[in-house]
Design a protein around this motif. Structure first.
Motif, PDB file in Angstrom:
ATOM      1  N   GLY A 196       7.161  -3.970 -14.922  1.00 44.48           N
ATOM      2  CA  GLY A 196       7.900  -3.073 -14.041  1.00 44.48           C
ATOM      3  C   GLY A 196       7.326  -1.667 -14.021  1.00 44.48           C
ATOM      4  O   GLY A 196       7.251  -1.030 -12.964  1.00 44.48           O
ATOM      5  N   PHE A 197       6.908  -1.186 -15.184  1.00 40.73           N
ATOM      6  CA  PHE A 197       6.312   0.151 -15.240  1.00 40.73           C
ATOM      7  C   PHE A 197       4.969   0.182 -14.515  1.00 40.73           C
ATOM      8  O   PHE A 197       4.644   1.168 -13.849  1.00 40.73           O
ATOM      9  CB  PHE A 197       6.140   0.571 -16.697  1.00 40.73           C
ATOM     10  CG  PHE A 197       5.517   1.922 -16.869  1.00 40.73           C
ATOM     11  CD1 PHE A 197       6.247   3.081 -16.635  1.00 40.73           C
ATOM     12  CD2 PHE A 197       4.192   2.044 -17.263  1.00 40.73           C
ATOM     13  CE1 PHE A 197       5.669   4.334 -16.794  1.00 40.73           C
ATOM     14  CE2 PHE A 197       3.603   3.288 -17.413  1.00 40.73           C
ATOM     15  CZ  PHE A 197       4.347   4.437 -17.184  1.00 40.73           C
ATOM     16  N   ASN A 198       4.197  -0.890 -14.616  1.00 39.56           N
ATOM     17  CA  ASN A 198       2.880  -0.920 -13.981  1.00 39.56           C
ATOM     18  C   ASN A 198       2.997  -0.892 -12.460  1.00 39.56           C
ATOM     19  O   ASN A 198       2.318  -0.097 -11.797  1.00 39.56           O
ATOM     20  CB  ASN A 198       2.113  -2.167 -14.431  1.00 39.56           C
ATOM     21  CG  ASN A 198       1.745  -2.122 -15.892  1.00 39.56           C
ATOM     22  OD1 ASN A 198       1.598  -1.038 -16.476  1.00 39.56           O
ATOM     23  ND2 ASN A 198       1.590  -3.282 -16.510  1.00 39.56           N
ATOM     24  N   TRP A 199       3.854  -1.740 -11.890  1.00 42.82           N
ATOM     25  CA  TRP A 199       3.919  -1.721 -10.432  1.00 42.82           C
ATOM     26  C   TRP A 199       4.679  -0.514  -9.915  1.00 42.82           C
ATOM     27  O   TRP A 199       4.505  -0.101  -8.775  1.00 42.82           O
ATOM     28  CB  TRP A 199       4.468  -3.028  -9.853  1.00 42.82           C
ATOM     29  CG  TRP A 199       5.738  -3.598 -10.379  1.00 42.82           C
ATOM     30  CD1 TRP A 199       5.872  -4.617 -11.261  1.00 42.82           C
ATOM     31  CD2 TRP A 199       7.079  -3.215 -10.029  1.00 42.82           C
ATOM     32  NE1 TRP A 199       7.194  -4.896 -11.498  1.00 42.82           N
ATOM     33  CE2 TRP A 199       7.968  -4.051 -10.747  1.00 42.82           C
ATOM     34  CE3 TRP A 199       7.631  -2.256  -9.183  1.00 42.82           C
ATOM     35  CZ2 TRP A 199       9.347  -3.962 -10.659  1.00 42.82           C
ATOM     36  CZ3 TRP A 199       9.012  -2.160  -9.084  1.00 42.82           C
ATOM     37  CH2 TRP A 199       9.841  -2.998  -9.818  1.00 42.82           C
ATOM     38  N   MET A 200       5.533   0.109 -10.769  1.00 35.67           N
ATOM     39  CA  MET A 200       6.132   1.379 -10.365  1.00 35.67           C
ATOM     40  C   MET A 200       5.069   2.463 -10.231  1.00 35.67           C
ATOM     41  O   MET A 200       5.101   3.280  -9.293  1.00 35.67           O
ATOM     42  CB  MET A 200       7.196   1.791 -11.379  1.00 35.67           C
ATOM     43  CG  MET A 200       8.012   3.024 -10.981  1.00 35.67           C
ATOM     44  SD  MET A 200       7.301   4.585 -11.558  1.00 35.67           S
ATOM     45  CE  MET A 200       7.544   4.452 -13.322  1.00 35.67           C
ATOM     46  N   LEU A 201       4.086   2.487 -11.131  1.00 36.67           N
ATOM     47  CA  LEU A 201       2.993   3.445 -11.032  1.00 36.67           C
ATOM     48  C   LEU A 201       2.173   3.230  -9.767  1.00 36.67           C
ATOM     49  O   LEU A 201       1.774   4.192  -9.099  1.00 36.67           O
ATOM     50  CB  LEU A 201       2.094   3.344 -12.266  1.00 36.67           C
ATOM     51  CG  LEU A 201       2.624   3.942 -13.573  1.00 36.67           C
ATOM     52  CD1 LEU A 201       1.605   3.743 -14.679  1.00 36.67           C
ATOM     53  CD2 LEU A 201       2.932   5.419 -13.401  1.00 36.67           C
ATOM     54  N   LYS A 202       1.910   1.981  -9.422  1.00 34.08           N
ATOM     55  CA  LYS A 202       1.146   1.695  -8.202  1.00 34.08           C
ATOM     56  C   LYS A 202       1.881   2.203  -6.970  1.00 34.08           C
ATOM     57  O   LYS A 202       1.283   2.797  -6.064  1.00 34.08           O
ATOM     58  CB  LYS A 202       0.897   0.194  -8.081  1.00 34.08           C
ATOM     59  CG  LYS A 202      -0.054  -0.370  -9.115  1.00 34.08           C
ATOM     60  CD  LYS A 202      -0.262  -1.855  -8.899  1.00 34.08           C
ATOM     61  CE  LYS A 202      -1.191  -2.434  -9.961  1.00 34.08           C
ATOM     62  NZ  LYS A 202      -1.400  -3.894  -9.762  1.00 34.08           N
ATOM     63  N   VAL A 203       3.184   1.976  -6.949  1.00 31.38           N
ATOM     64  CA  VAL A 203       3.971   2.381  -5.776  1.00 31.38           C
ATOM     65  C   VAL A 203       4.000   3.891  -5.631  1.00 31.38           C
ATOM     66  O   VAL A 203       3.768   4.442  -4.546  1.00 31.38           O
ATOM     67  CB  VAL A 203       5.393   1.804  -5.877  1.00 31.38           C
ATOM     68  CG1 VAL A 203       6.297   2.400  -4.810  1.00 31.38           C
ATOM     69  CG2 VAL A 203       5.360   0.286  -5.733  1.00 31.38           C
ATOM     70  N   VAL A 204       4.257   4.614  -6.726  1.00 29.11           N
ATOM     71  CA  VAL A 204       4.386   6.070  -6.615  1.00 29.11           C
ATOM     72  C   VAL A 204       3.033   6.722  -6.349  1.00 29.11           C
ATOM     73  O   VAL A 204       2.950   7.733  -5.628  1.00 29.11           O
ATOM     74  CB  VAL A 204       5.057   6.657  -7.875  1.00 29.11           C
ATOM     75  CG1 VAL A 204       6.453   6.082  -8.059  1.00 29.11           C
ATOM     76  CG2 VAL A 204       4.223   6.426  -9.119  1.00 29.11           C
ATOM     77  N   LEU A 205       1.952   6.192  -6.909  1.00 28.39           N
ATOM     78  CA  LEU A 205       0.631   6.756  -6.622  1.00 28.39           C
ATOM     79  C   LEU A 205       0.234   6.527  -5.167  1.00 28.39           C
ATOM     80  O   LEU A 205      -0.344   7.418  -4.526  1.00 28.39           O
ATOM     81  CB  LEU A 205      -0.413   6.151  -7.563  1.00 28.39           C
ATOM     82  CG  LEU A 205      -0.355   6.629  -9.016  1.00 28.39           C
ATOM     83  CD1 LEU A 205      -1.384   5.895  -9.863  1.00 28.39           C
ATOM     84  CD2 LEU A 205      -0.590   8.136  -9.110  1.00 28.39           C
ATOM     85  N   THR A 206       0.539   5.354  -4.645  1.00 26.11           N
ATOM     86  CA  THR A 206       0.257   5.108  -3.229  1.00 26.11           C
ATOM     87  C   THR A 206       1.091   6.028  -2.344  1.00 26.11           C
ATOM     88  O   THR A 206       0.587   6.580  -1.350  1.00 26.11           O
ATOM     89  CB  THR A 206       0.554   3.645  -2.887  1.00 26.11           C
ATOM     90  OG1 THR A 206      -0.219   2.793  -3.742  1.00 26.11           O
ATOM     91  CG2 THR A 206       0.189   3.351  -1.440  1.00 26.11           C
ATOM     92  N   ALA A 207       2.355   6.214  -2.700  1.00 25.81           N
ATOM     93  CA  ALA A 207       3.192   7.144  -1.940  1.00 25.81           C
ATOM     94  C   ALA A 207       2.652   8.562  -2.031  1.00 25.81           C
ATOM     95  O   ALA A 207       2.701   9.327  -1.052  1.00 25.81           O
ATOM     96  CB  ALA A 207       4.631   7.087  -2.454  1.00 25.81           C
ATOM     97  N   GLY A 208       2.098   8.952  -3.186  1.00 26.85           N
ATOM     98  CA  GLY A 208       1.505  10.275  -3.320  1.00 26.85           C
ATOM     99  C   GLY A 208       0.281  10.458  -2.454  1.00 26.85           C
ATOM    100  O   GLY A 208       0.097  11.513  -1.838  1.00 26.85           O
ATOM    101  N   VAL A 209      -0.562   9.429  -2.368  1.00 28.22           N
ATOM    102  CA  VAL A 209      -1.752   9.508  -1.511  1.00 28.22           C
ATOM    103  C   VAL A 209      -1.350   9.627  -0.047  1.00 28.22           C
ATOM    104  O   VAL A 209      -1.931  10.415   0.717  1.00 28.22           O
ATOM    105  CB  VAL A 209      -2.644   8.275  -1.741  1.00 28.22           C
ATOM    106  CG1 VAL A 209      -3.778   8.235  -0.723  1.00 28.22           C
ATOM    107  CG2 VAL A 209      -3.230   8.293  -3.146  1.00 28.22           C
ATOM    108  N   VAL A 210      -0.355   8.853   0.372  1.00 33.27           N
ATOM    109  CA  VAL A 210       0.086   8.891   1.771  1.00 33.27           C
ATOM    110  C   VAL A 210       0.738  10.229   2.097  1.00 33.27           C
ATOM    111  O   VAL A 210       0.477  10.836   3.141  1.00 33.27           O
ATOM    112  CB  VAL A 210       1.041   7.721   2.059  1.00 33.27           C
ATOM    113  CG1 VAL A 210       1.631   7.834   3.457  1.00 33.27           C
ATOM    114  CG2 VAL A 210       0.310   6.390   1.897  1.00 33.27           C
ATOM    115  N   ALA A 211       1.585  10.725   1.209  1.00 30.97           N
ATOM    116  CA  ALA A 211       2.299  11.980   1.488  1.00 30.97           C
ATOM    117  C   ALA A 211       1.373  13.189   1.452  1.00 30.97           C
ATOM    118  O   ALA A 211       1.590  14.163   2.183  1.00 30.97           O
ATOM    119  CB  ALA A 211       3.435  12.169   0.482  1.00 30.97           C
TER     120      ALA A 211
END
Length: 297
Positions: free
Chosen positions: A69-84
């Motif tokens: 859960g922690f690993n895919w949470m990191l993927k999601v937030v980093l992708t959101a950071g790149v997009v934003a």
């Protein structure tokens, strides 16, 4: 600047981009549950309380592992950071390249900045729109009497990859237009490459899409095909504008050089008198005589 100065400038731009991405990633981490639910919407999840009330194929999402859960949470937030943070890191790219551009080329770079972020976000929106079709297509390959169990880490890996691939792929036609604006490639040449470009885009989408199904590949390839031909049309219009303003725009520098065949009268050369009597050694030449001899030479 020297090479070391360019490297330091590049390092500063990269650090600023990474810091912007991290700031937006921290904000996304606060709302990561909402972002995850939004990304899970295209996935047809099975109803655990009433599994028989399902009219089409579904998938059961099951978390496997303590740290998954922690690993895919990191993927999601980093992708959101790149997009934003796309306007910020695109500006850092422009700020690094701008000092080496001419004044008229900086004007085109501003256009790149204005169009780059909307195109990237359009690619992200296209990926989210394609996601349900891709998910249904992949789930349809499972046997009829089985329920696919999908770890969220695998699904979010596919989702984040799709978002980033679509976003960066939509920047490719803009790059072609910028190359045409600065005179590196012409619209006629871009149009002549259409067969290779269509094939190259198709091969790229085949490797870029996580699923092996042709539907998601074509759904990614078709917008890029359309953007490519739109870029060719813009390049052809830009070449026509250049040709209208400059008839020699399509010629090389040597071919475009005008040869002036006008005959002009030549002014009479000033005579230089030689010494009448020979001397044993070289006589000193006065300064005025020296300058005169240099001019006539």
């Amino acid at each position: 600047m020297a090479l070391a100065d360019h490297l330091r400038e590049l390092r500063n731009r990269v650090v600023k981009s990474v810091l912007a991405i991290m700031v937006f990633a921290i904000v996304a981490a606060v709302y990561h549950k909402q972002i995850e639910q939004f990304l899970l919407q295209p996935l047809p999840q099975c109803d655990k309380q009433n599994p028989g009330n399902v009219h089409e194929r579904c998938a059961q999402v099951s978390n496997i592992g303590l740290t998954a859960g922690f690993n895919w949470m990191l993927k999601v937030v980093l992708t959101a950071g790149v997009v934003a943070a796309v306007p910020i890191w695109l500006y850092q790219v422009w700020a690094f390249v701008a000092p080496g551009l001419h004044k008229h080329e900086k004007k085109y770079a501003i256009v790149f900045m204005a169009c780059g972020a909307p195109l990237f976000l359009a690619g992200v929106a296209c990926a989210i729109w394609v996601m349900p079709t891709m998910v249904k297509m992949l789930i349809s390959f499972t046997p009829s009497d089985t329920t696919p169990i999908l770890p969220p880490e695998d699904y979010f890996d596919i989702a984040t990859r799709m978002v980033l691939v679509f976003g960066f792929a939509f920047e490719f036609p803009l790059l072609l237009v910028m190359l045409n604006m600065v005179g590196i490639v012409t619209g006629k040449r871009l149009l002549g490459w259409w067969r290779g470009m269509v094939m190259g885009i198709t091969v790229f989408t085949a490797f870029a899409t996580p699923g092996a199904d042709p539907v998601s590949m074509l759904l990614l390839a078709m917008p890029i095909w359309a953007l490519y031909f739109a870029a060719v049309a813009v390049a052809l219009l830009n070449d026509r504008r250049k040709r209208r303003n400059n008839p020699d725009a399509d010629l090389d520098d040597e071919e475009a050089s005008h040869v002036d065949l006008t005959v002009h009268a030549v002014d009479s050369a000033e005579a230089v008198s030689a010494s009448a009597a020979p001397t044993a050694g070289p006589a000193p030449v006065p300064a005025a005589r020296h300058e005169q001899m240099d001019d006539i030479t």
